[in-house]
Structure formats: C-alpha cells, structure tokens
Design a protein around this motif. Structure first.
Motif, PDB file in Angstrom:
ATOM      1  N   ASN A  12       9.051  -4.506   1.202  1.00 26.90           N
ATOM      2  CA  ASN A  12       7.815  -3.842   1.563  1.00 26.90           C
ATOM      3  C   ASN A  12       7.935  -2.501   1.780  1.00 26.90           C
ATOM      4  N   SER A  13       6.962  -1.710   1.938  1.00 29.59           N
ATOM      5  CA  SER A  13       6.972  -0.318   2.503  1.00 29.59           C
ATOM      6  C   SER A  13       6.953   0.417   0.860  1.00 29.59           C
ATOM      7  N   VAL A  14       7.302   1.691   0.969  1.00 27.92           N
ATOM      8  CA  VAL A  14       7.077   2.697  -0.139  1.00 27.92           C
ATOM      9  C   VAL A  14       8.582   2.889  -0.548  1.00 27.92           C
ATOM     10  N   PRO A  15       8.993   2.842  -1.920  1.00 27.49           N
ATOM     11  CA  PRO A  15      10.315   3.034  -2.093  1.00 27.49           C
ATOM     12  C   PRO A  15      10.851   4.516  -1.911  1.00 27.49           C
ATOM     13  N   GLN A  16      11.758   4.841  -1.789  1.00 26.55           N
ATOM     14  CA  GLN A  16      12.078   6.447  -1.429  1.00 26.55           C
ATOM     15  C   GLN A  16      12.436   6.975  -2.703  1.00 26.55           C
ATOM     16  N   GLY A  17      12.386   8.293  -2.714  1.00 25.13           N
ATOM     17  CA  GLY A  17      12.950   8.881  -4.063  1.00 25.13           C
ATOM     18  C   GLY A  17      12.111   8.549  -5.448  1.00 25.13           C
ATOM     19  N   THR A  18      10.815   8.262  -5.315  1.00 24.22           N
ATOM     20  CA  THR A  18      10.107   8.031  -6.446  1.00 24.22           C
ATOM     21  C   THR A  18       9.063   9.130  -6.740  1.00 24.22           C
ATOM     22  N   ILE A  19       8.690   8.988  -8.055  1.00 29.22           N
ATOM     23  CA  ILE A  19       7.729   9.885  -8.376  1.00 29.22           C
ATOM     24  C   ILE A  19       6.143   9.642  -7.624  1.00 29.22           C
ATOM     25  N   LEU A  20       5.989   8.308  -7.610  1.00 28.59           N
ATOM     26  CA  LEU A  20       4.645   7.922  -6.891  1.00 28.59           C
ATOM     27  C   LEU A  20       5.062   7.561  -5.586  1.00 28.59           C
ATOM     28  N   GLY A  21       5.971   7.657  -5.170  1.00 25.97           N
ATOM     29  CA  GLY A  21       6.086   7.485  -3.445  1.00 25.97           C
ATOM     30  C   GLY A  21       4.960   8.005  -2.842  1.00 25.97           C
ATOM     31  N   PRO A  22       4.889   9.662  -2.766  1.00 24.94           N
ATOM     32  CA  PRO A  22       4.101  10.146  -1.857  1.00 24.94           C
ATOM     33  C   PRO A  22       2.750   9.626  -2.143  1.00 24.94           C
ATOM     34  N   LEU A  23       2.301   9.404  -3.414  1.00 24.77           N
ATOM     35  CA  LEU A  23       0.793   8.673  -3.674  1.00 24.77           C
ATOM     36  C   LEU A  23       0.845   7.387  -2.953  1.00 24.77           C
ATOM     37  N   LEU A  24       1.728   6.751  -3.214  1.00 29.16           N
ATOM     38  CA  LEU A  24       1.558   5.346  -2.723  1.00 29.16           C
ATOM     39  C   LEU A  24       1.472   5.286  -1.180  1.00 29.16           C
ATOM     40  N   PHE A  25       2.395   6.144  -0.525  1.00 30.93           N
ATOM     41  CA  PHE A  25       2.194   6.251   1.048  1.00 30.93           C
ATOM     42  C   PHE A  25       0.831   6.860   1.419  1.00 30.93           C
ATOM     43  N   LEU A  26       0.244   7.726   0.834  1.00 25.65           N
ATOM     44  CA  LEU A  26      -1.115   8.028   1.112  1.00 25.65           C
ATOM     45  C   LEU A  26      -2.251   6.975   0.932  1.00 25.65           C
ATOM     46  N   LEU A  27      -2.135   6.337  -0.122  1.00 25.96           N
ATOM     47  CA  LEU A  27      -3.028   4.906  -0.214  1.00 25.96           C
ATOM     48  C   LEU A  27      -2.740   4.021   0.694  1.00 25.96           C
ATOM     49  N   PHE A  28      -1.506   4.076   1.261  1.00 20.91           N
ATOM     50  CA  PHE A  28      -1.164   2.793   2.074  1.00 20.91           C
ATOM     51  C   PHE A  28      -1.764   3.194   3.672  1.00 20.91           C
ATOM     52  N   VAL A  29      -1.803   4.482   3.952  1.00 26.15           N
ATOM     53  CA  VAL A  29      -2.181   4.931   5.402  1.00 26.15           C
ATOM     54  C   VAL A  29      -3.792   5.421   5.219  1.00 26.15           C
ATOM     55  N   ASN A  30      -4.246   5.420   4.058  1.00 21.19           N
ATOM     56  CA  ASN A  30      -5.663   6.049   3.990  1.00 21.19           C
ATOM     57  C   ASN A  30      -6.618   5.963   5.011  1.00 21.19           C
ATOM     58  N   ASP A  31      -6.426   4.366   5.404  1.00 22.56           N
ATOM     59  CA  ASP A  31      -7.950   3.697   6.067  1.00 22.56           C
ATOM     60  C   ASP A  31      -7.367   3.765   7.609  1.00 22.56           C
ATOM     61  N   LEU A  32      -6.133   4.460   7.985  1.00 24.61           N
ATOM     62  CA  LEU A  32      -5.490   4.256   9.394  1.00 24.61           C
ATOM     63  C   LEU A  32      -6.871   4.921  10.303  1.00 24.61           C
ATOM     64  N   PRO A  33      -7.292   6.041   9.998  1.00 20.96           N
ATOM     65  CA  PRO A  33      -8.366   6.791  10.770  1.00 20.96           C
ATOM     66  C   PRO A  33      -9.490   5.854  10.991  1.00 20.96           C
ATOM     67  N   ASP A  34      -9.832   5.216  10.045  1.00 21.33           N
ATOM     68  CA  ASP A  34     -10.987   4.278  10.427  1.00 21.33           C
ATOM     69  C   ASP A  34     -10.826   3.073  11.684  1.00 21.33           C
ATOM     70  N   TRP A  35      -9.639   2.938  11.873  1.00 24.11           N
ATOM     71  CA  TRP A  35      -9.406   1.967  12.857  1.00 24.11           C
ATOM     72  C   TRP A  35      -9.458   2.614  14.474  1.00 24.11           C
ATOM     73  N   THR A  36      -9.689   4.016  14.384  1.00 21.43           N
ATOM     74  CA  THR A  36      -9.738   4.576  15.808  1.00 21.43           C
ATOM     75  C   THR A  36     -10.987   5.339  15.958  1.00 21.43           C
ATOM     76  N   LYS A  37     -11.366   5.421  17.232  1.00 23.57           N
ATOM     77  CA  LYS A  37     -12.543   6.212  17.951  1.00 23.57           C
ATOM     78  C   LYS A  37     -12.150   7.643  18.090  1.00 23.57           C
ATOM     79  N   ASN A  38     -10.885   7.915  18.657  1.00 20.15           N
ATOM     80  CA  ASN A  38     -10.418   9.241  19.157  1.00 20.15           C
ATOM     81  C   ASN A  38     -10.044  10.028  18.063  1.00 20.15           C
ATOM     82  N   GLU A  39      -9.763  11.328  18.460  1.00 26.85           N
ATOM     83  CA  GLU A  39      -9.139  12.643  17.563  1.00 26.85           C
ATOM     84  C   GLU A  39      -7.594  11.856  16.893  1.00 26.85           C
TER      85      GLU A  39
END
Length: 75
Positions: A12-39
């Motif tokens: 699981n997770s995002v493989p380290q040292g890949t070209i797409l790693g940063p993009l995959l990470f952003l896609l993975f955490v993109n919905d995180l702010p939708d789960w909270t109400k505070n800053e």
C-alpha cells in the motif's frame, strides 16, 4: 563495490522515488480537508489542524475533527 538492497513488495501507500509519486500522493490525500470542519493547512506530507478554543463547543469540534481524521486513515 556496488551493493543493492533486496526487493520488497509494496502492499500500500505511494512508492518512493517515482516520477508519479508526488502526483499519486496528492490524489491520495486530496479529500482530506472534506472530512474536517476546522482550519486545516497541508504542505507536502505535513498536515496541521487547528481552531481557537474559547468555549467547550470549540474543544468538542476539534476533537471531532481528530476522530474524523482517524476514520479517514482507516478508510
């Protein structure tokens, strides 16, 4: 002398040292702010969650957001 590490399966997770790693990470955490109400502020792999605590309801709200983040990690 050149030494190589042994291969390991990534289950699981995002493989380290890949070209797409940063993009995959952003896609993975993109919905995180939708789960909270505070800053919330996110930068790279760091996330900060906060609110001004002036009443009991503020403390409860922040605790609820922490629980929501825990649910997000389980999902």
């Amino acid at each position: 002398m050149v030494v190589f590490s042994a291969w390991a399966d990534v289950l699981n997770s995002v493989p380290q040292g890949t070209i797409l790693g940063p993009l995959l990470f952003l896609l993975f955490v993109n919905d995180l702010p939708d789960w909270t109400k505070n800053e919330m502020m996110m930068f790279a792999d760091d996330t900060k969650l906060w609110c001004k605590i002036s009443q009991q309801v503020d403390r409860i709200s922040l605790q609820n957001d922490l629980r929501q983040l825990e649910l997000w990690t389980d999902k």
